[in-house]
Design an enzyme around this catalytic site. Structure first.
Site, PDB file in Angstrom:
ATOM      1  N   GLU A   1      49.380  48.482  34.970  1.00 23.70           N
ATOM      2  CA  GLU A   1      49.618  46.951  35.639  1.00 23.70           C
ATOM      3  C   GLU A   1      50.893  45.694  34.469  1.00 23.70           C
ATOM      4  O   GLU A   1      50.560  45.848  34.026  1.00 23.70           O
ATOM      5  CB  GLU A   1      48.304  46.028  36.462  1.00 23.70           C
ATOM      6  CG  GLU A   1      47.608  46.378  37.173  1.00 23.70           C
ATOM      7  CD  GLU A   1      46.425  45.966  37.262  1.00 23.70           C
ATOM      8  OE1 GLU A   1      46.521  44.334  37.749  1.00 23.70           O
ATOM      9  OE2 GLU A   1      45.378  46.150  37.907  1.00 23.70           O
TER      10      GLU A   1
ATOM     11  N   GLU B   1      39.614  47.685  34.636  1.00 24.57           N
ATOM     12  CA  GLU B   1      39.786  45.728  34.187  1.00 24.57           C
ATOM     13  C   GLU B   1      38.483  45.785  33.615  1.00 24.57           C
ATOM     14  O   GLU B   1      38.064  45.032  33.629  1.00 24.57           O
ATOM     15  CB  GLU B   1      40.202  45.178  34.688  1.00 24.57           C
ATOM     16  CG  GLU B   1      41.880  45.109  35.041  1.00 24.57           C
ATOM     17  CD  GLU B   1      42.558  43.898  34.893  1.00 24.57           C
ATOM     18  OE1 GLU B   1      42.006  42.541  35.524  1.00 24.57           O
ATOM     19  OE2 GLU B   1      43.761  43.811  34.497  1.00 24.57           O
TER      20      GLU B   1
HETATM   21  C1  GAL Z   1      44.969  43.110  37.880  1.00 26.97           C
HETATM   22  C2  GAL Z   1      44.197  43.438  38.472  1.00 26.97           C
HETATM   23  C3  GAL Z   1      44.236  43.246  39.895  1.00 26.97           C
HETATM   24  C4  GAL Z   1      44.876  42.462  40.836  1.00 26.97           C
HETATM   25  C5  GAL Z   1      45.731  42.153  39.237  1.00 26.97           C
HETATM   26  C6  GAL Z   1      46.295  40.287  40.127  1.00 26.97           C
HETATM   27  O1  GAL Z   1      43.715  42.376  36.600  1.00 26.97           O
HETATM   28  O2  GAL Z   1      43.838  44.700  38.209  1.00 26.97           O
HETATM   29  O3  GAL Z   1      43.244  44.399  41.012  1.00 26.97           O
HETATM   30  O4  GAL Z   1      43.752  41.617  40.359  1.00 26.97           O
HETATM   31  O5  GAL Z   1      45.142  41.621  37.947  1.00 26.97           O
HETATM   32  O6  GAL Z   1      47.816  40.733  38.625  1.00 26.97           O
END
Ligand code: GAL
Length: 769
Positions: free
Chosen positions: A423, A352
């Site tokens: 994610e 990210e």
């Molecule tokens: C994302 C990140 C993850 C975790 C997640 C929580 O933005 O890549 O490491 O923090 O959010 O939902």
């Protein structure tokens, strides 16, 4: 000949002898401080080798993982400092030995500092995970011939071609290759690299971890690597393995555990890979760093795909040293892990992070140079960011419980490129196992919705959820308790309801998991919520006190793209309404709505608003209004003197394959599950960990009781000791977990559990040679 000595035993740490893996700090499960993690510690150990053993040899100490920064000294001289918490690194000791009484003495001091050094990725800014310190993966002492193999990596493809990277102490070595098939039969022996080819190889595939082994002999040295023959490609039309299109779905895994941080024995790392597989998934992302080779080896054996990435979280530093270390991490990752057939994608961008063409051209170039056989990805949450990688690996958190599950790839990037969702969900709906029913159900439905929309979109290669299990994090993140409750399992790898959204997709065993135990008192205004049932059955039959209440089929209207859509029971008295003459579904749903309105709006406003419709429905069944209201009141109620006994039957091919019975008077069950109860101590396991999972249910129904809390006393006899867990454990939300480890002694161990509400339980574990 190379000699490999297990160097995991008896390091001196703060005047105690400790074995590796070891954590700099033992922590509470929650509510500890960041500063409890960012500590320092020094490990010392002396190796005394016969001079004859080291004459003309190269002596190397191999650290498999030391976090965060590790300075290694030999006989008080600094030899090397390692600046990555996740790599494997070698320390060459030649020239540092002391000769004493015909022995070569190496007094090793490893100074380990878990401070968040801003010149070291992943540090420099905020970080939604903790980097636990220690010599947390183990150490080996290698005695190598002067002329030895320095590096070996092997990959194979569907055509049976074998590609090798070989580095020896000589530029153009003469070597012999021996190739063994998955059963251990020698299939090829040659000294020519070009002849390394197998006709019709047994392919490594999903669920089929068929591994070949290449043995390389160079002078007196020998080294082997396992690998697989397979093709894997992300395309704009989806992901293909061995030419077959497969939709990927999986989870992100952090490598941390309660109490001990990163210092968990290999046998539990292996259990994590098995957990992903048991959840029905086919891919795991090693968020956000390189993980234990024990975990990756198990992914190889299981036929489970891996997306591995370099350490980092959102932050890109301007510091040239930091940036160089990012590129070095790509090298560490690929050189250590290239032979794993499970790995199908290299993550070469800080998770990210913003675009940084200068840095990411380097990481991509290096990855492609070191491994032309694999594509690269770089996880981002930005639409239309610069794509220097092969796959647009995108964190898509668009779903809010009501809208679309995922964005269409066309809305994320203008150019057409392979699209993998890396994610989703996560922080958008943090959920604990003991949250109320509505919350738990909504969490699970969100996962089901995203998964459904991924299956529905042919241009999305797959989706990897955030995340597999809850994890300890910095105080800047999570629920204020140093935990991000984002998992579909909790920190102890115990199911939340959402895990069943995945489990029900791919399981051979029947799945039947209820979102509701039909307790109206758990919801605002005593509302009865729809029951979302995760199942792989054809239908679910419902009974209350043996009264048949209908057969419900999967909700393909909302989840039609899932292999197994959940079954939804919107309310329980629909069949009773049919039986009294309401043949029209709209009428029935209206009446169910009115019943709920009557609860939430005691003023009767909603009912008055629909008075005319109610009158017409009363006429339909030839009732006066008071009789009609009495009739509906009776129909919707399942409680006369007491709550009924509910029975849910999963029906597959006209047979009942699983049943859940909810009986308010059913006795409590004190269930336990061990990852193993027979342990073989091999040389290579300094110790193994036994995890006891405790689940409290009621007889007849496997749903964990979400509001059961009690204390649990644990005592141990024989060759096991508590590892991180204390002798007083709390059962939280119907579950608890106890970790024990072996002590290098064999025999019978007994673990006694005592709960005032559940009684006593004894578990036996046999520990043998
Ligand atoms: C994302 C990140 C993850 C975790 C997640 C929580 O933005 O890549 O490491 O923090 O959010 O939902």
């Amino acid at each position: 000949m190379r000699t490999i000595i297990n160097a995991n035993y008896s390091w001196n740490f703060e005047n105690k002898l400790v074995d590796l893996p070891h954590s700099l700090s033992m922590l509470d499960e929650s509510y500890f401080k960041n500063s409890d993690v960012t500590v320092k510690g020094t490990y010392t150990k002396t190796f005394c080798l016969d001079l004859s053993q080291v004459k003309d040899k190269v002596v190397v100490l191999r650290f498999k993982g030391a976090s965060a920064v590790c300075k290694v000294f030999c006989n008080d001289k600094h030899v090397k400092t390692n600046y990555c918490p996740y790599n494997e690194f070698d320390v060459e000791l030649n020239g540092y030995e002391l000769i004493q009484n015909s022995k070569a003495v190496y007094e090793i001091r490893a100074e380990v500092d878990a401070k968040e050094d801003e010149t070291v990725p992943p540090f420099g800014y905020q970080l939604d995970y903790l980097c636990f310190g220690g010599l947390y993966r183990g150490v080996e002492l290698l005695i190598l011939d002067k002329e030895h193999i320095k590096l070996l990596n092997v990959t194979g493809n569907m055509a049976g071609e074998v590609r090798i990277d070989l580095q020896t102490t000589e530029k153009e070595p003469s070597v012999t290759y021996e190739l063994y098939d998955p059963r251990g039969n020698l299939v090829l022996k040659t000294s020519k690299k070009e002849e390394l080819k197998v006709e019709s190889p047994q392919l490594w595939d999903l669920g089929k971890g068929l591994l070949y082994k290449l043995v390389v002999k160079y002078k007196d040295d020998e080294l082997s690597k396992t690998f697989g023959f397979r093709d894997a490609k992300f395309t704009t039309e989806g992901f293909f393995i061995n030419g077959r299109k497969v939709k990927l779905f999986g989870a992100n895994r952090h490598q941390s555990y309660p109490y001990v941080g990163y210092a968990m024995a290999e046998n539990l790392q292996i259990e994590d890979a098995r957990l992903v597989m048991k959840t029905g998934m086919n891919i795991v992302r090693t968020s956000h760093y390189m993980q234990s080779t024990a975990f990756l080896d198990e992914c190889d054996r299981l036929g489970l795909l891996v997306f591995e990435e370099i350490p980092g979280w959102q932050h890109v530093s301007k510091d040239p040293v930091w940036r160089e270390r990012v590129v070095e991490n790509v090298r560490f990752m690929i050189q250590r892990d290239k032979s794993h057939p499970s790995i199908v994608l290299w993550g070469v961008r800080i998770n990210e992070s913003p675009d940084d063409d200068e840095l990411y051209s380097k990481t991509n170039e290096l990855a492609h140079k070191l491994d032309p056989s694999r594509q690269t990805g770089g996880v981002r949450y930005l639409p239309n960011s610069h794509l220097l990688e092969d796959v647009y690996t995108f964190n898509d958190f668009i779903h809010n419980g009501k809208n679309q599950g995922l964005r269409d790839p066309k809305a994320v990037h203008k150019t057409s490129c392979p699209h993998l969702v890396t994610e989703y969900c996560g922080h958008t709906y943090s959920t604990k196992r003991f949250d109320d029913e509505l919350h738990r159900q909504s969490h699970a439905l969100r996962h089901a919705k995203v998964l459904n929309d991924m299956f529905a979109n042919p241009n999305i290669c797959g989706c990897i959820t955030w995340c597999l299990f809850d994890y300890n994090t910095h105080s800047d993140f999570g629920s204020g308790d140093m935990i991000c409750h984002h998992g579909i399992y909790d920190m102890h790898r115990i199911n939340k309801l959402a895990s069943f959204a995945y489990l029900s997709q791919n399981s051979e065993a029947p799945v039947l998991e209820l979102s509701s135990l039909v307790d109206d008192g758990d919801c605002a205004m005593n509302a009865i919520l729809p029951n979302t049932i995760f199942t792989n059955a054809d239908s679910v039959r419902l009974y209350a006190n043996e009264e048949y209440l209908g057969t419900y089929t999967p909700d393909t209207k909302n989840f039609g793209a899932l292999p197994h859509a959940p079954v939804q029971i919107p309310y329980y008295f629909e069949k009773r309404l049919i039986d009294v003459g309401f043949k029209n579904k709209k009428d029935r749903d209206f009446l169910a709505y009115m019943v709920e309105q009557a609860k939430v709006d005691p003023s009767g406003k909603a009912i008055k608003k629909h008075a005319l419709k109610i009158l017409l429905l009363a006429l339909k069944v030839k009732k006066s209004i008071p009789d009609f209201i009495q009739m509906i009141t009776n129909i919707q109620s399942f409680t006369q003197n007491r709550k009924p006994i509910w029975r849910f039957e999963a029906i597959k091919d006209n047979k009942v394959v699983k049943t859940q019975v909810i009986d308010p008077d059913a006795p409590l069950l004190f269930n336990t599950a061990l990852n193993t109860n027979v342990i073989k101590l091999s040389d290579w396991d300094t110790y193994q960990v036994v995890q006891i999972k405790i689940f409290v249910t009621k007889e007849g129904c496997s749903t964990i009781l979400p509001y059961f809390f009690d204390s649990l006393c644990v005592s141990v006899e024989g060759p096991l000791e508590l590892y991180g867990s204390k002798s007083l454990v709390t059962i939280v939300g119907g579950t608890a977990s106890v970790y024990l480890r072996t002590t290098q002694k064999t025999g019978e161990a007994r673990v006694l559990l005592h709960s005032s509400k559940l009684g006593d339980k004894t578990l036996n574990v046999t520990i043998g040679d």
